[in-house]
Scaffold this motif. Structure first.
Motif, PDB file in Angstrom:
ATOM      1  N   ALA A 165      36.703 -32.009  36.365  1.00  8.89           N
ATOM      2  CA  ALA A 165      38.021 -32.064  37.003  1.00  8.89           C
ATOM      3  C   ALA A 165      39.111 -32.427  36.003  1.00  8.89           C
ATOM      4  O   ALA A 165      40.243 -31.919  36.090  1.00  8.89           O
ATOM      5  CB  ALA A 165      38.000 -33.063  38.154  1.00  8.89           C
ATOM      6  N   VAL A 166      38.809 -33.299  35.044  1.00 12.69           N
ATOM      7  CA  VAL A 166      39.852 -33.743  34.119  1.00 12.69           C
ATOM      8  C   VAL A 166      40.284 -32.624  33.178  1.00 12.69           C
ATOM      9  O   VAL A 166      41.357 -32.710  32.548  1.00 12.69           O
ATOM     10  CB  VAL A 166      39.360 -34.972  33.324  1.00 12.69           C
ATOM     11  CG1 VAL A 166      38.385 -34.567  32.218  1.00 12.69           C
ATOM     12  CG2 VAL A 166      40.526 -35.786  32.767  1.00 12.69           C
ATOM     13  N   LEU A 167      39.500 -31.570  33.087  1.00 12.41           N
ATOM     14  CA  LEU A 167      39.854 -30.426  32.244  1.00 12.41           C
ATOM     15  C   LEU A 167      40.791 -29.446  32.940  1.00 12.41           C
ATOM     16  O   LEU A 167      41.356 -28.562  32.288  1.00 12.41           O
ATOM     17  CB  LEU A 167      38.584 -29.681  31.815  1.00 12.41           C
ATOM     18  CG  LEU A 167      37.593 -30.458  30.938  1.00 12.41           C
ATOM     19  CD1 LEU A 167      36.321 -29.645  30.732  1.00 12.41           C
ATOM     20  CD2 LEU A 167      38.223 -30.812  29.600  1.00 12.41           C
ATOM     21  N   ARG A 168      40.953 -29.595  34.266  1.00 16.03           N
ATOM     22  CA  ARG A 168      41.737 -28.607  35.018  1.00 16.03           C
ATOM     23  C   ARG A 168      43.179 -29.080  35.141  1.00 16.03           C
ATOM     24  O   ARG A 168      43.457 -30.081  35.803  1.00 16.03           O
ATOM     25  CB  ARG A 168      41.103 -28.373  36.393  1.00 16.03           C
ATOM     26  CG  ARG A 168      39.672 -27.834  36.320  1.00 16.03           C
ATOM     27  CD  ARG A 168      39.207 -27.295  37.657  1.00 16.03           C
ATOM     28  NE  ARG A 168      39.137 -28.311  38.677  1.00 16.03           N
ATOM     29  CZ  ARG A 168      38.023 -28.950  39.067  1.00 16.03           C
ATOM     30  NH1 ARG A 168      36.859 -28.651  38.481  1.00 16.03           N
ATOM     31  NH2 ARG A 168      38.061 -29.847  40.022  1.00 16.03           N
ATOM     32  N   THR A 178      40.578 -41.441  33.609  1.00 13.92           N
ATOM     33  CA  THR A 178      39.275 -40.768  33.712  1.00 13.92           C
ATOM     34  C   THR A 178      38.632 -40.620  32.339  1.00 13.92           C
ATOM     35  O   THR A 178      37.435 -40.889  32.169  1.00 13.92           O
ATOM     36  CB  THR A 178      39.451 -39.389  34.367  1.00 13.92           C
ATOM     37  OG1 THR A 178      40.044 -39.546  35.657  1.00 13.92           O
ATOM     38  CG2 THR A 178      38.113 -38.676  34.489  1.00 13.92           C
ATOM     39  N   ARG A 179      39.404 -40.187  31.372  1.00 16.30           N
ATOM     40  CA  ARG A 179      38.839 -40.014  30.026  1.00 16.30           C
ATOM     41  C   ARG A 179      38.343 -41.346  29.476  1.00 16.30           C
ATOM     42  O   ARG A 179      37.292 -41.414  28.832  1.00 16.30           O
ATOM     43  CB  ARG A 179      39.890 -39.399  29.102  1.00 16.30           C
ATOM     44  CG  ARG A 179      40.314 -37.987  29.492  1.00 16.30           C
ATOM     45  CD  ARG A 179      41.237 -37.379  28.437  1.00 16.30           C
ATOM     46  NE  ARG A 179      41.782 -36.112  28.909  1.00 16.30           N
ATOM     47  CZ  ARG A 179      42.997 -35.963  29.434  1.00 16.30           C
ATOM     48  NH1 ARG A 179      43.810 -37.010  29.529  1.00 16.30           N
ATOM     49  NH2 ARG A 179      43.413 -34.788  29.844  1.00 16.30           N
ATOM     50  N   ARG A 180      39.088 -42.406  29.724  1.00 17.51           N
ATOM     51  CA  ARG A 180      38.694 -43.728  29.240  1.00 17.51           C
ATOM     52  C   ARG A 180      37.400 -44.173  29.912  1.00 17.51           C
ATOM     53  O   ARG A 180      36.494 -44.717  29.259  1.00 17.51           O
ATOM     54  CB  ARG A 180      39.819 -44.727  29.493  1.00 17.51           C
ATOM     55  CG  ARG A 180      39.574 -46.105  28.885  1.00 17.51           C
ATOM     56  CD  ARG A 180      40.844 -46.948  28.887  1.00 17.51           C
ATOM     57  NE  ARG A 180      41.429 -47.056  30.225  1.00 17.51           N
ATOM     58  CZ  ARG A 180      42.575 -46.460  30.595  1.00 17.51           C
ATOM     59  NH1 ARG A 180      43.241 -45.704  29.730  1.00 17.51           N
ATOM     60  NH2 ARG A 180      43.037 -46.611  31.814  1.00 17.51           N
ATOM     61  N   LEU A 181      37.299 -43.924  31.219  1.00 15.49           N
ATOM     62  CA  LEU A 181      36.074 -44.260  31.946  1.00 15.49           C
ATOM     63  C   LEU A 181      34.872 -43.520  31.354  1.00 15.49           C
ATOM     64  O   LEU A 181      33.814 -44.118  31.108  1.00 15.49           O
ATOM     65  CB  LEU A 181      36.240 -43.899  33.428  1.00 15.49           C
ATOM     66  CG  LEU A 181      34.954 -43.910  34.273  1.00 15.49           C
ATOM     67  CD1 LEU A 181      34.384 -45.308  34.366  1.00 15.49           C
ATOM     68  CD2 LEU A 181      35.221 -43.337  35.664  1.00 15.49           C
ATOM     69  N   ALA A 196      24.955 -38.388  31.236  1.00 14.57           N
ATOM     70  CA  ALA A 196      25.965 -37.699  32.046  1.00 14.57           C
ATOM     71  C   ALA A 196      27.332 -37.757  31.372  1.00 14.57           C
ATOM     72  O   ALA A 196      28.094 -36.776  31.393  1.00 14.57           O
ATOM     73  CB  ALA A 196      26.033 -38.320  33.436  1.00 14.57           C
ATOM     74  N   ALA A 197      27.643 -38.874  30.740  1.00 18.19           N
ATOM     75  CA  ALA A 197      28.939 -39.002  30.072  1.00 18.19           C
ATOM     76  C   ALA A 197      29.054 -38.038  28.898  1.00 18.19           C
ATOM     77  O   ALA A 197      30.118 -37.444  28.674  1.00 18.19           O
ATOM     78  CB  ALA A 197      29.134 -40.442  29.599  1.00 18.19           C
ATOM     79  N   VAL A 198      27.968 -37.859  28.138  1.00 19.28           N
ATOM     80  CA  VAL A 198      28.011 -36.891  27.038  1.00 19.28           C
ATOM     81  C   VAL A 198      28.262 -35.493  27.588  1.00 19.28           C
ATOM     82  O   VAL A 198      29.085 -34.734  27.056  1.00 19.28           O
ATOM     83  CB  VAL A 198      26.712 -36.936  26.210  1.00 19.28           C
ATOM     84  CG1 VAL A 198      26.712 -35.823  25.161  1.00 19.28           C
ATOM     85  CG2 VAL A 198      26.558 -38.287  25.530  1.00 19.28           C
ATOM     86  N   HIS A 199      27.560 -35.141  28.653  1.00 21.78           N
ATOM     87  CA  HIS A 199      27.775 -33.821  29.255  1.00 21.78           C
ATOM     88  C   HIS A 199      29.206 -33.679  29.751  1.00 21.78           C
ATOM     89  O   HIS A 199      29.808 -32.605  29.631  1.00 21.78           O
ATOM     90  CB  HIS A 199      26.788 -33.608  30.406  1.00 21.78           C
ATOM     91  CG  HIS A 199      25.442 -33.127  29.966  1.00 21.78           C
ATOM     92  ND1 HIS A 199      25.172 -31.804  29.724  1.00 21.78           N
ATOM     93  CD2 HIS A 199      24.295 -33.799  29.712  1.00 21.78           C
ATOM     94  CE1 HIS A 199      23.909 -31.673  29.347  1.00 21.78           C
ATOM     95  NE2 HIS A 199      23.347 -32.865  29.328  1.00 21.78           N
ATOM     96  N   ALA A 200      29.754 -34.727  30.306  1.00 17.00           N
ATOM     97  CA  ALA A 200      31.105 -34.657  30.855  1.00 17.00           C
ATOM     98  C   ALA A 200      32.157 -34.538  29.754  1.00 17.00           C
ATOM     99  O   ALA A 200      33.179 -33.863  29.926  1.00 17.00           O
ATOM    100  CB  ALA A 200      31.384 -35.894  31.708  1.00 17.00           C
ATOM    101  N   LEU A 201      31.910 -35.166  28.613  1.00 12.19           N
ATOM    102  CA  LEU A 201      32.908 -35.187  27.537  1.00 12.19           C
ATOM    103  C   LEU A 201      32.759 -34.025  26.560  1.00 12.19           C
ATOM    104  O   LEU A 201      33.709 -33.683  25.844  1.00 12.19           O
ATOM    105  CB  LEU A 201      32.793 -36.507  26.761  1.00 12.19           C
ATOM    106  CG  LEU A 201      33.261 -37.763  27.499  1.00 12.19           C
ATOM    107  CD1 LEU A 201      32.768 -39.008  26.783  1.00 12.19           C
ATOM    108  CD2 LEU A 201      34.781 -37.782  27.620  1.00 12.19           C
ATOM    109  N   ALA A 202      31.573 -33.429  26.499  1.00 13.13           N
ATOM    110  CA  ALA A 202      31.294 -32.427  25.466  1.00 13.13           C
ATOM    111  C   ALA A 202      32.219 -31.218  25.492  1.00 13.13           C
ATOM    112  O   ALA A 202      32.579 -30.706  24.422  1.00 13.13           O
ATOM    113  CB  ALA A 202      29.837 -31.977  25.559  1.00 13.13           C
TER     114      ALA A 202
END
Length: 651
Positions: A165-168, A178-181, A196-202
């Motif tokens: 969601a943060v990419l949209r 969100t990015r900080r979390l 999960a965080a790595v997948h979310a940030l990658a």
């Protein structure tokens, strides 16, 4: 609502209302069937958002909100698939009613994030992650749920949804929070949250997975990885998580696969490690040196599945794995079986691996398999697409035997015996192709092939085999002449085989002359090429076919024209055009014969050699198929290019 005026993947949507009602019915099995039918009608294989989808959307979400509906999760999965597809395909493939329908439906999806059932909360998080709504419209609800969520699996799905969601854009006022979390979760105490965080940030930081490789390996190898089986977003076991996570790391570096191959007490982990090693080796050549010892170390694993996969991978690598032949040979009596339908044994993978290494220790076992009731190999040739995973499958028996001409004398008695008893047309055709490939070395099979020539059901593959044997099959002269004179759909095959056996091309040329205005298929063009200068009267026709729309026809016509006339001025450009994509790493099956034909043309093929001189330096495998066949395709095309470069430099 006028459902008859709306369309789904199978026509008018008049059946949708009843399917929606059945989803809420008292019979769970019937509701499941109705839900599956809706998935097929409204989504099928994707590619568009049909007019019935926006009309059905509010009803799907109303049903998903009702605790008494047994297929709530399945309906939300359908919504997620539609929401994702709406953002993936071009706008022209999205029904105009979908954007306003989705905008109206979003509050209902947000409300499901607070459903009492964690399964529904996970599915709702997946919908929020999959949709096209900007972060400004989705992040507040996801963050609110994150603060109160205590179910560990749902927390994983929420992290993944937040990452998407943060990419949209516009991501809104909560984007930086969100990015900080997500960055803070890289140091969370729970290994799966870190994963999960790595997948979310990658997606926004592609180098992150390689920098946090230790984090990834720890997470995918610890017991908590089982949580992902219950995820609404991933919903997969150990092997699936391995594969999903491997996709974060680009390029040929084998570090992730090597980390997975480290010893582990769990059979599924060790199996998954070999699956990932296979996927990596199927795509890249350079990791073989690093991965081979670790793969070979699994040949004495306590699990039959792991031993089988290790032997199968060494078979795929073939000559490159020959240093481990002794370890493979130790498995020739290993009756450990897979849990698959066919119950393939470790010994069967081992004998194939030795055959790929051209190791003579495969011969006694293959002799027994040829004459036994069970060969252990596939019933026929199978082709799988070149995907980002490795398909574990054995070849057909004839595909194992085909390259073993060095051992023809030892294998021929059993092969002749199998020709006597083969009743399966596919098997018989394959064995006859083996005989043809072995050529004069298979002369001892001629008496049996002559018997097969007398049978209307078996004569065509027998004629192919006799043609491959050539002059050594001269006892077949008369029966081939009879088949050629008899007409029928394969009479030209018999006439060609007669020419190969006798050196007399007249009957074949006569038969071609009777169909001078008809199409010439690639097999016929290959037979014309076999005739060399005898095919010169066909030069004009062959030259015209080099401009045919079918690449196989163009390639084989160019080769036949060169064989008949020696013309390289016209044929080399045609063949070079056919292989042009190879220089950029594209592989098509037609390229292999094209390169081989060019290699026979010597220095005249220098334009093609200049084009392809960098092919050997490419690390990515040149393949069009998955499984073992992709490895063989890569070997064969590289060998052909080497022969082209050598021939073009001669003289």
């Amino acid at each position: 609502m006028d459902w008859a005026a709306l369309e789904h993947n199978y026509g008018p949507a008049t059946d949708v209302p009843e399917l929606l009602r059945r989803c809420a019915g008292p019979d769970p099995d019937d509701a499941e069937d109705a839900s599956s039918d809706l998935l097929n009608l409204l989504f099928h294989q994707g590619g568009w958002i049909c007019p019935a989808a926006p009309a059905a959307l509010p009803f799907l979400l109303r049903l998903a909100a009702r605790p008494d509906v047994p297929v709530r999760r399945g309906l939300l999965e359908l919504v997620a698939m539609l929401a994702h597809e709406a953002g993936r395909v071009a706008d022209r493939f999205v029904d105009p009613g979908w954007p306003p329908a989705w905008q109206a439906a979003l509050p209902a999806v947000r409300a499901l994030l607070d459903d009492p059932d964690p399964v529904i909360r996970r599915a709702a998080a997946d919908v929020m992650g999959s949709c096209t709504s900007p972060g400004a419209a989705t992040l507040p609800a996801l963050l609110r749920r994150w603060r109160t969520e205590d179910d560990p699996v749902t927390r994983l799905d929420l992290v993944l949804a937040l990452g998407r969601a943060v990419l949209r854009e516009p991501a809104g006022a909560r984007a930086e929070e969100t990015r900080r979390l997500l960055r803070d979760l890289l140091d969370a105490p729970e290994a799966q949250l870190r994963l999960a965080a790595v997948h979310a940030l990658a997606p926004a930081d592609p180098g992150l997975p390689a920098r946090r490789l230790d984090l990834l390996l720890h997470a995918v190898r610890e017991p908590g990885v089982a949580l992902w089986r219950h995820s609404g977003t991933v919903e997969t076991g150990v092997q699936g998580v391995h594969h999903w996570t491997a996709g974060l790391i680009a390029g040929p570096a084998p570090d992730f696969a090597l980390g997975l191959l480290a010893d582990h007490p769990d059979d599924e982990q060790r199996t998954g490690a070999l699956a990932q090693a296979g996927a990596h080796l199927a795509r890249w050549r350079s990791p073989a040196a690093a991965l081979l010892p670790a793969v070979a170390a699994r040949l004495d694993d306590p699990s039959p599945e792991v031993r089988y996969r290790a032997a199968e991978l060494l078979a795929c690598l073939g000559p490159a794995a020959a240093a481990h032949a002794d370890e493979v040979a130790a498995l020739l009596d290993d009756t450990g079986a897979r849990s698959t339908r066919w119950r393939e044994t470790v010994a069967e993978a081992a004998v194939w691996a030795l055959a790929r290494m051209n190791d003579p220790r495969c011969v006694p076992v293959l002799t027994g398999l040829l004459t036994g009731e069970r060969s252990g190999f596939a019933e026929g040739s199978a082709y799988f697409p070149a995907e980002d995973w490795h398909t574990v499958v054995l070849p057909a028996l004839d595909e194992v035997l085909l390259p073993l001409s060095d051992h023809a004398d030892a294998l021929l008695p059993a092969l002749r015996e199998r020709l006597d008893t083969a009743t399966d047309p596919q098997l018989l055709r394959g064995l006859c192709e083996v005989v043809a490939a072995w050529g004069p070395l298979a002369e001892a099979a001629v008496p049996r092939l002559i018997v097969l020539l007398a049978d209307d059901r078996t004569w065509a593959p027998a004629a192919t085999a006799l043609a491959g044997i050539g002059r050594a099959a001269s006892p077949a002269r008369e029966p081939l002449a009879a088949r050629s004179a008899g007409g029928g759909p394969h009479a030209d095959l018999a006439a060609w085989a007669y020419g190969k056996v006798t050196g007399e091309p007249g009957p074949f040329l006569d038969r071609l002359g009777s169909t001078a205005t008809g199409p010439l298929a690639p097999p016929t063009l290959r037979r014309l090429a076999d005739l060399g200068p005898h095919a010169a009267p066909w030069a004009d026709r062959l030259r015209a076919l080099t401009a045919d729309r079918e690449p196989w026809v163009r390639v084989e016509a160019a080769h036949a024209l060169w064989a008949a006339t020696g013309d390289t001025a016209h044929t080399v450009p045609v063949l070079t055009s056919a292989v042009r994509g190879l220089a950029e790493g594209t592989y098509l099956p037609v390229m292999l014969p094209a390169v081989r034909h060019l290699a026979r043309m010597g220095p005249a093929a220098r334009p093609a050699a200049r084009l392809l001189r960098g092919v050997g330096d490419r690390d990515e495998r040149l393949r069009g198929s998955g499984g073992w066949r992709g490895f063989v395709q890569d070997e064969e095309i590289r060998d052909a290019v080497d022969a082209l470069l050598t021939g073009a430099c001669a003289g």
